[in-house]
Design a protein around this motif. Structure first.
Motif, short mmCIF file in Angstrom:
data_model
loop_
_atom_site.label_atom_id
_atom_site.label_comp_id
_atom_site.label_asym_id
_atom_site.label_seq_id
_atom_site.Cartn_x
_atom_site.Cartn_y
_atom_site.Cartn_z
N ARG A 94 28.79 35.88 -11.54
CA ARG A 94 28.62 37.24 -11.53
C ARG A 94 28.32 37.91 -10.31
O ARG A 94 27.50 37.67 -9.37
CB ARG A 94 27.43 37.56 -12.44
N PHE A 95 29.22 38.74 -9.93
CA PHE A 95 28.96 39.42 -8.62
C PHE A 95 28.02 40.82 -8.94
O PHE A 95 27.94 41.10 -10.08
CB PHE A 95 30.43 40.36 -8.23
N SER A 96 27.40 41.25 -7.72
CA SER A 96 26.24 42.12 -7.82
C SER A 96 26.91 43.57 -8.51
O SER A 96 26.02 44.15 -9.19
CB SER A 96 25.99 42.44 -6.62
N GLY A 97 28.12 43.83 -8.49
CA GLY A 97 28.48 45.13 -9.13
C GLY A 97 28.88 44.88 -10.47
O GLY A 97 29.47 45.82 -11.25
N PHE A 98 28.61 43.85 -11.13
CA PHE A 98 29.03 43.61 -12.52
C PHE A 98 27.84 43.24 -13.49
O PHE A 98 26.93 42.76 -12.99
CB PHE A 98 30.39 42.50 -12.61
N ASN A 99 28.29 43.49 -14.82
CA ASN A 99 26.94 43.27 -15.88
C ASN A 99 27.12 41.71 -16.16
O ASN A 99 26.02 41.41 -16.91
CB ASN A 99 27.20 44.21 -16.67
N GLN A 123 33.19 38.78 -15.43
CA GLN A 123 33.62 39.76 -15.98
C GLN A 123 34.98 40.38 -15.52
O GLN A 123 34.98 40.42 -14.53
CB GLN A 123 32.48 41.26 -15.87
N HIS A 124 35.76 40.75 -16.51
CA HIS A 124 37.22 40.79 -16.29
C HIS A 124 37.84 39.60 -15.38
O HIS A 124 38.81 39.91 -14.66
CB HIS A 124 37.46 42.30 -15.44
N ARG A 125 37.24 38.57 -15.45
CA ARG A 125 37.78 37.39 -14.78
C ARG A 125 37.80 37.43 -13.33
O ARG A 125 38.71 36.80 -12.69
CB ARG A 125 39.17 36.84 -15.37
N THR A 126 36.84 38.06 -12.86
CA THR A 126 36.81 38.32 -11.31
C THR A 126 36.47 37.11 -10.62
O THR A 126 37.11 36.56 -9.69
CB THR A 126 35.75 39.39 -11.17
N SER A 127 35.43 36.15 -11.17
CA SER A 127 35.27 34.94 -10.32
C SER A 127 36.22 33.90 -10.62
O SER A 127 36.63 33.21 -9.55
CB SER A 127 34.02 34.53 -11.02
N ASN A 187 23.34 21.64 3.54
CA ASN A 187 23.74 22.28 4.92
C ASN A 187 24.53 23.50 4.25
O ASN A 187 25.56 23.41 4.06
CB ASN A 187 24.34 21.51 5.72
N ARG A 188 23.65 24.53 3.96
CA ARG A 188 24.38 25.83 3.33
C ARG A 188 25.26 26.30 4.10
O ARG A 188 26.27 27.33 3.96
CB ARG A 188 23.40 26.76 2.99
N CYS A 189 25.21 25.92 5.73
CA CYS A 189 26.12 26.61 6.71
C CYS A 189 27.60 26.16 6.70
O CYS A 189 28.45 26.60 7.39
CB CYS A 189 25.70 26.60 7.91
N LEU A 190 27.81 25.17 5.94
CA LEU A 190 29.13 24.48 5.79
C LEU A 190 30.01 25.58 4.97
O LEU A 190 31.21 25.32 5.09
CB LEU A 190 29.30 23.34 5.01
N ALA A 191 29.65 26.55 4.38
CA ALA A 191 30.25 27.26 3.70
C ALA A 191 30.36 28.85 3.86
O ALA A 191 29.51 29.32 4.70
CB ALA A 191 29.89 27.40 2.05
N LEU A 192 31.34 29.71 3.38
CA LEU A 192 31.29 31.15 3.56
C LEU A 192 31.09 31.49 2.14
O LEU A 192 31.47 30.86 1.03
CB LEU A 192 32.56 31.47 3.89
N TYR A 193 30.15 32.65 1.69
CA TYR A 193 29.96 33.04 0.58
C TYR A 193 30.88 34.38 0.26
O TYR A 193 30.80 35.39 0.94
CB TYR A 193 28.48 33.44 0.63
N ALA A 194 31.74 34.25 -0.79
CA ALA A 194 32.21 35.24 -1.33
C ALA A 194 31.52 36.52 -2.01
O ALA A 194 30.66 36.35 -2.76
CB ALA A 194 33.59 34.93 -2.04
N ASP A 195 31.88 37.83 -1.71
CA ASP A 195 31.27 38.91 -2.48
C ASP A 195 32.47 40.04 -2.79
O ASP A 195 33.57 40.02 -2.07
CB ASP A 195 30.27 39.74 -1.63
N LEU A 196 32.40 40.87 -3.96
CA LEU A 196 33.23 41.51 -4.34
C LEU A 196 32.65 42.95 -4.47
O LEU A 196 31.84 43.24 -5.30
CB LEU A 196 34.10 41.04 -5.60
#
Length: 306
Positions: free
Chosen positions: A23-28, A32-36, A63-72
Motif C-alpha cells: 500500500r503506497f502512502s497516497g492510497f487507502n 488499490q487500483h492494482r498499483t503495487s 542488509n537493507r541497503c541491498l535494495a532500492l525502495y519504490a514509492d508512488l
C-alpha cells in the motif's frame, strides 16, 4: 521523450532488489487500483529481483541497503490521473525520480495503469545488471603453532595382544586408549564349552543385517503424465498476490487466472479457476495445476512468481 532526475553518483546496478509496498502512502487500500502489482511487474521485467515489503529474502533482511525502495506519488486531479515513480535507498535518500505519467481515462484502474506505464518509460533506457559493490574475500584459517597433545609422552608399545591402542592426539591425528576388557579363557565349573563365532569387522569384510527399507516405485508429488491428457495451458508468468488463506495468480494484463487456497498438506493448494477446480502443487522445483476434464486427469505446468 522520457526524462527523470537522479543522483549522478548512484549506479542502479549496485542494488540487488527493488522493494514494493503493498500500500503506497497516497492510497487507502492495499494494491488499490492494482498499483503495487503493476509496479512490481514492471521492475521485474527490467531485470530487478522485485519483492513486496512484507516478504524480504534473508540477505535483504540482514542488509537493507541491498535494495532500492519504490514509492508512488499520486498527484491526480478531478480531470486527470498523474503519477511519479520514486526510488530511494536504505537511508530514505532519493536516488531516482521518473517523469510524470498522465492519463485522462475515467476508469481508475485503467487510468493508473496508463499513468504508471508512462512514468516507467523513464527507466526503460537505463542499463541494469546487478554487480555487488564488494566481493567477499575468502576466509583463510591457519593452524600454525596450534598443535596440542593430550599427553606429553611418546607412543607406547601395544601389549596384551594389541588390546591397548595408543595414538597421537594432534589436530592431524588423535590418540586414545582402548580400555575394553581382554577376552579370557576362564570357564565356570560345569560350563559346556561352545564354539564362539567370531565376527569379521574390517573395511574389506563385514557381516551385518541390513535394515534399510526396500526401494518403492511410489513417487511422492510427481504427476503421472502417462495417465493424463494435454489441454490448453495457462501461458506466461503468473504473479502470486496474497489473499485470505491463499493467493490469487494474475497474469501481466493483470487478470486473475487462478485462486489457490492452503490445504492440510505443505505446498499443496486447492485451486479454483473460472471453469475448473483442482489442485496446485510443487514437484522437483516446478508448479503444476491438476484437474479433471471429461473424466481424464489433466496436468498443466505453471510458472508462478511469489
Amino acid at each position: 521523450m522520457a526524462s527523470f532526475t537522479s543522483n549522478a553518483q548512484v549506479n542502479l546496478s549496485d542494488y540487488k532488489y527493488v522493494v514494493v509496498p503493498k500500500r503506497f502512502s497516497g492510497f487507502n487500500e492495499e494494491n488499490q487500483h492494482r498499483t503495487s502489482t503493476l509496479i512490481k511487474h514492471l521492475f521485474s521485467k527490467k531485470g530487478f529481483v522485485t519483492v513486496y515489503s512484507d516478504y524480504l529474502p534473508e540477505d535483504l533482511s540482514d542488509n537493507r541497503c541491498l535494495a532500492l525502495y519504490a514509492d508512488l506519488i499520486n498527484d491526480s486531479s478531478m480531470f486527470s490521473t498523474k503519477t511519479i515513480l520514486v526510488l530511494k535507498d536504505c537511508k530514505r535518500k532519493e536516488v531516482m525520480q521518473s517523469q510524470e505519467g498522465r492519463s485522462k481515462k475515467k476508469d481508475y484502474e485503467a487510468a493508473f495503469s496508463e499513468a504508471i506505464n508512462n512514468a516507467f518509460n523513464s527507466f526503460k533506457g537505463l542499463d541494469y545488471s546487478y554487480k555487488p559493490k564488494m566481493e567477499e574475500e575468502p576466509i583463510t584459517v591457519s593452524f600454525k603453532n596450534d598443535v596440542k597433545t593430550l599427553e606429553d609422552k611418546p607412543m607406547e608399545k601395544s601389549t596384551q595382544n594389541d588390546s591397548m591402542i595408543t595414538q597421537i592426539a594432534t589436530k592431524e591425528v588423535q590418540y586414545y586408549k582402548d580400555n575394553r576388557p581382554v577376552p579370557s579363557d576362564y570357564k565356570k565349573a560345569g560350563e559346556i564349552e561352545s564354539k564362539t563365532e567370531e565376527q569379521i569387522a574390517t573395511k574389506e569384510e563385514q557381516s551385518f543385517k541390513s535394515n534399510e527399507p526396500l526401494a518403492s516405485d511410489y513417487k511422492k508429488g510427481e504427476p503421472d503424465l502417462k495417465k493424463s491428457t494435454s489441454i490448453k495451458s495457462i501461458t506466461g508468468v503468473l504473479y502470486a498476490q496474497e489473499i485470505q488463506n491463499g493467493f490469487q495468480l494474475v497474469d501481466s494484463t493483470p487478470k486473475i487466472q487462478l485462486k489457490i487456497y492452503k490445504s492440510a498438506m505443505p505446498n499443496v493448494y486447492l485451486a479454483m479457476a473460472d471453469d475448473k477446480d483442482g489442485l496446485v502443487y510443487t514437484s522437483d522445483g516446478k508448479w503444476f495445476f491438476e484437474y479433471y476434464n471429461d473424466g481424464a486427469i489433466v496436468v498443466e505446468e505453471l510458472d508462478i512468481k511469489f
